[in-house]
Design a protein around this motif. Structure first.
Motif, PDB file in Angstrom:
ATOM      1  N   PRO A  75       0.845  -1.196   0.000  1.00 32.25           N
ATOM      2  CA  PRO A  75       0.000   0.000   0.000  1.00 32.25           C
ATOM      3  C   PRO A  75       0.878   1.242   0.000  1.00 32.25           C
ATOM      4  O   PRO A  75       2.047   1.180   0.393  1.00 32.25           O
ATOM      5  N   TYR A 111      -1.297   3.593   5.186  1.00 26.94           N
ATOM      6  CA  TYR A 111      -2.486   3.163   5.934  1.00 26.94           C
ATOM      7  C   TYR A 111      -2.943   4.338   6.773  1.00 26.94           C
ATOM      8  O   TYR A 111      -2.120   5.144   7.215  1.00 26.94           O
ATOM      9  N   SER A 135      -3.957  -4.679   0.730  1.00 27.92           N
ATOM     10  CA  SER A 135      -3.044  -3.556   0.521  1.00 27.92           C
ATOM     11  C   SER A 135      -3.561  -2.593  -0.552  1.00 27.92           C
ATOM     12  O   SER A 135      -3.395  -1.400  -0.423  1.00 27.92           O
ATOM     13  N   ARG A 136      -4.186  -3.110  -1.604  1.00 28.47           N
ATOM     14  CA  ARG A 136      -4.523  -2.246  -2.717  1.00 28.47           C
ATOM     15  C   ARG A 136      -5.998  -1.903  -2.794  1.00 28.47           C
ATOM     16  O   ARG A 136      -6.367  -0.912  -3.394  1.00 28.47           O
ATOM     17  N   SER A 138      -7.574  -1.650   2.113  1.00 27.29           N
ATOM     18  CA  SER A 138      -6.715  -1.264   3.212  1.00 27.29           C
ATOM     19  C   SER A 138      -7.040  -2.119   4.441  1.00 27.29           C
ATOM     20  O   SER A 138      -7.946  -2.937   4.410  1.00 27.29           O
ATOM     21  N   ARG A 147      -2.381   9.974   7.116  1.00 24.76           N
ATOM     22  CA  ARG A 147      -1.704   8.928   6.369  1.00 24.76           C
ATOM     23  C   ARG A 147      -0.393   8.538   7.034  1.00 24.76           C
ATOM     24  O   ARG A 147       0.428   9.394   7.327  1.00 24.76           O
TER      25      ARG A 147
END
Lengths: 588, 266
Positions: free
Chosen positions: A76, A79, A263-264, A267, A290
């Motif tokens: 990612p 997160y 991850s993509r 989240s 973030r």
């Protein structure tokens, strides 16, 4: 110089710099290379990352890495802050992946020495332990990592269940997770057979025999898995191939799908309190801040890797864990206590439940008097209709797995807050207790009756592993020859005249008498006396014989004689144990 | 301190500690490997002793001492010093043992040990239809090799305690003799032996008195020990049982054996 310049021109390079411009020129060259290798970060940016400074350019070049690099694109970009709370995830999924990587690395090393053939498998495992530098360490890490991977998978599942993270868009992720749990368990189980010792052979024989009870395809399936009616060369090779090729590939595939979803696409889930409760705007803003992959998440992951590596090594260094290796597999000798690996105890426990028996006991007391009113004598017998091994082994566990996999589609409650899903939370906690209870039932101690004398001797010195009798130091046994009869009064110690040094390197340390042998003898006497008193061993005569059998080896023989409580027939049971002085040298 | 800084410090410490553990284990590793080899040998000998006890004692004696007329001793000086030259074996004694156990002996090199034309020693390896795996045979060889110090007299041989019997009574001494003199190699007595070369002896006391008229049960059993061919039970062959028990055993010992067999009435 012009010659070199010409070559450089052909290679699309600019002219060589003038005197004084060399430094900047070389910096630029390196900078370009670095930018290509890191897929987007130049030297200045790298320096800023290391120093913890904010990005040097806009747009953030750290995100560019994730779009351009193959490895990084799996990760990612960031997160939200609340998703990274330690108490929300406990990093359980990360550690499962960590253990998987550990398994792959140590597994490849072990594959270089292991021979998947019955005559040689056990010997090759012994050779790994005795003849390969760090061989024992590799095997221990592999075993520890495997058990940890199963444990962390379960914990990960529980965490996801209790935080309600399987709901909504993440239901498919949950499904792949359940598949991964099954793959992990199967990877572990197939690895179980490979050392080809008694433990592995019988655990897998019992495990695969479940399929045999299946209808129509059952025996065929069993044959396909074992490669022959009994597990032999074919079965071992099949388990080996599943262990080193098929299921690792499946695991990589499903880990990729599972992780990519996290991850993509969705989240990590936010904690329910953040997602569903009304929060003040400043808090909400902070929780959604973030946390970038580069450098924050990455540095945290490197820390976790260092932590995980250290903890594993420390556990092995202090001998808190050691991968067992029992005696060579022997199809002719079924061990008294067959034990599945701990993560399958619940399955073993389920198998001990006989549904036909339960139904008969429940219904017969009602049915019999009821039908008796009409003068019909009838006893319900279901055991022929309901094969307990088939139902509890082949029907119930898959149904449980299917229910687990489709949980998100069953649980329609939209809220993830535990206060708004009390039923689900209670259900989850009860399941933990049910699994623990089933696991307890799966232990060999539960529900299996062993004759008293056999049980007493088996507990002193189990067929596999050590036990108190084998743990008596050789130095003690060497001088404690004799016949020790239960019931005779030996005073406080069986060999009052004996004094020995347990360790040749510490001449000051002296043990008086034979405390270990005395303790074993007392336990032996006590257990037998209890059995005699409650009538299981009438007319008891028992003794332990200790004799020198060979240079450096004693023979210890516990003997029990009694009359059968029902027939009065004379019975005897004895077991000989040979104990060599070098048996505990080194690591065991 | 910020969390990231703490993690960097702790992470560095973990890496250093891990490296230290690996280095310490690495320094210890050669010793561990050497110990493991010794330990494995020790456990192999233990395992071999158990295999020997289950498979070999009926002919070679409970302690490998051999049984007259059946099989030679595996723990005498001759075996450890001269046997290899005698047979012309080029490799080690341990390999010799492995070889003989694996394939067995179809023809005896020492005919005094076989009775009545039975094969000298059966094949033991699974590969030739026997019951043992190769690692079990290797373990038996390791176990026999461990007798060396006793065989060569480097260590005094201890007196084995053997089966615990009441040696103050004739029956008790007879029971001990039943094992020591090698009767167990051929005759079944419940709880002691399971061999079927000769007739089972449980309950012999009940029928012995009525086999030959005018001979009591004691007399019949006594004669059967000192002169086995005098009466052959139907279904068995003469000359199988060694003829020399009168020489090996004293009269008292034979009487003890008779006393033991007389109490086995079941």
């Amino acid at each position: 110089m012009t010659f070199i310049n010409n070559i450089l021109k052909r290679l699309n390079y600019t002219q060589l710099p003038q005197r004084g411009e060399w430094k900047a020129f070389i910096f630029k060259l390196i900078d370009e290379r670095v930018r290509i290798i890191t897929a987007g970060l130049n030297l200045r940016e790298l320096r800023a990352i290391m120093r913890g400074d904010p990005p040097t350019e806009k747009p953030n070049p750290r995100y560019k890495v994730i779009t351009t690099s193959f490895v990084a694109h799996l990760r990612p970009r960031y997160y939200p802050q609340a998703a990274t709370w330690f108490t929300h995830t406990f990093r359980l999924g990360f550690f499962v992946t960590f253990f998987f990587v550990v398994e792959v690395i140590t597994g490849i090393v072990l594959m270089a020495y292991y021979v998947p053939y019955p005559d040689q498998a056990y010997g090759s495992v012994l050779a790994i332990e005795s003849n390969v530098f760090f061989g024992e360490l590799m095997r221990d890490i592999h075993r520890l990592g495997a058990e940890a991977m199963v444990a962390f998978s379960w914990l990960h599942l529980l965490r996801t269940y209790f935080t309600g993270s399987y709901k909504g868009p993440r239901s498919f992720t949950w499904l792949t997770g359940v598949i991964l749990l099954a793959i992990t368990a199967w990877l572990s189980f197939t690895g179980y057979l490979l050392p080809w010792d008694q433990l592995s052979y019988w655990a897998v024989t019992v495990g695969t025999s479940i399929t045999e009870s299946g209808p129509i395809v059952g025996p065929t399936l069993n044959l396909v898995m074992r490669g022959a009616p009994d597990i032999g060369a074919g079965g071992l090779l099949r388990f080996y191939l599943q262990h080193v090729i098929l299921f690792p590939l499946l695991a990589i595939l499903f880990i990729s799908i599972h992780y990519y979803k996290v991850s993509r696409e969705h989240s990590i889930s936010l904690p329910a309190v953040v997602e569903e409760l009304e929060l003040p705007p400043d808090k909400k803003k902070e929780y959604n801040r973030r946390i970038d992959l580069i450098p924050d998440l990455l540095s945290h992951e490197i820390f976790l890797i260092a932590l995980g590596t250290f903890v594993m090594l420390a556990i092995l260094y202090f001998r808190l864990f050691h991968s067992p290796l029992e005696t060579h597999a022997n199809p002719q000798n079924t061990p008294l206590d067959t034990k599945a690996p701990w993560y399958f105890w619940w399955l073993q426990g389920i198998l001990k439940i006989d549904p036909a028996n339960i139904l008969e006991n429940l219904l017969n007391p009602i049915l019999q008097p009821l039908l008796g009113l009409f003068g019909i004598e009838f006893t319900l017998e279901l055991s022929k209709l309901l094969d307990s091994k088939f139902i509890m082994g082949l029907i119930v566990p898959p149904v449980l797995v299917v229910i687990l996999a489709f949980l998100p589609y069953i649980d329609k409650n939209p809220s993830r807050l535990s206060s708004k899903r009390p039923f689900a939370i209670a259900w989850g906690i009860s399941w933990i207790f049910i699994m623990l209870a089933l696991s307890y039932m799966g232990l060999p101690e539960y529900g299996i009756e062993t004759p008293a004398a056999t049980r007493v001797i088996q507990d002193l010195a189990p067929e596999e592993g050590e036990g108190p009798l084998r743990e008596i130091p050789y130095a003690e046994l060497e001088h404690a020859h004799g016949v020790y009869t239960v019931g005779e009064d030996y005073g406080r110690d069986l060999c009052p005249g004996l004094a020995y040094q347990p360790d040749h390197d510490k001449p000051d340390e002296v043990v008086i008498g034979c405390p270990h042998l005395t303790a074993v003898f007392n336990q032996f006497s006590e257990r037998l006396r209890v059995a005699e008193e409650d009538g299981r061993l009438p007319d008891l005569v028992a003794r332990i014989v200790v004799e020198q059998f060979q240079p450096g080896m004693v023979r210890v023989t516990p003997q029990v004689e009694w009359s059968d409580p029902e027939t009065g027939e004379a019975k005897a049971y004895e077991h000989t144990y040979f104990l060599h002085e070098n048996r505990v040298l080194g690591s065991h | 301190m910020k969390r990231v800084q703490l993690e960097i410090v702790l992470g560095t410490i973990f890496v250093l500690l891990s490296a230290a553990i690996v280095i310490i284990l690495g320094i210890r590793e050669p010793q561990r490997l050497a110990d493991y080899v010794l330990q494995q040998r020790g456990r192999q000998i233990e395992f071999g002793a158990a295999v020997f006890q289950n498979n070999c004692t009926e002919c070679h004696g409970s302690q490998g001492q051999g049984i007259t007329g059946i099989a030679p001793s595996l723990r005498d000086e001759h075996f450890f010093t001269e046997r290899l030259d005698e047979i012309g074996w080029g490799s080690t004694l341990e390999d010799y043992i492995v070889s003989v156990v694996t394939t067995g002996r179809q023809v005896s090199t020492r005919p005094q040990y076989v009775g009545g034309g039975t094969p000298a020693m059966p094949t033991w390896s699974e590969r030739f239809g026997g019951p043992l795996r190769d690692d079990q045979i290797r373990a038996v060889a390791a176990f026999i090799m461990n007798f060396e110090q006793y065989a060569l007299g480097q260590l005094p041989t201890p007196v084995p305690i053997g089966p615990v019997v009441d040696e103050s009574t004739p029956e008790g001494r007879g029971q001990a003799l039943f094992t020591q003199a090698g009767c167990v190699a051929c005759h079944t007595i419940q709880g002691i032996s399971t061999a079927t070369v000769g007739p089972a002896l449980d309950g012999l006391a009940n029928r012995a008195g009525s086999i030959v008229s005018g001979m009591s049960a004691e007399e019949y059993i006594h004669e059967s020990i000192v002169d086995p061919n005098a009466h052959i039970v139907s279904g068995y062959s003469p000359d199988v049982m060694p003829q020399n028990f009168a020489e090996i055993l004293t009269e008292d010992q034979i009487n003890d054996l008779v006393a033991f067999l007389m109490v086995r009435t079941q």
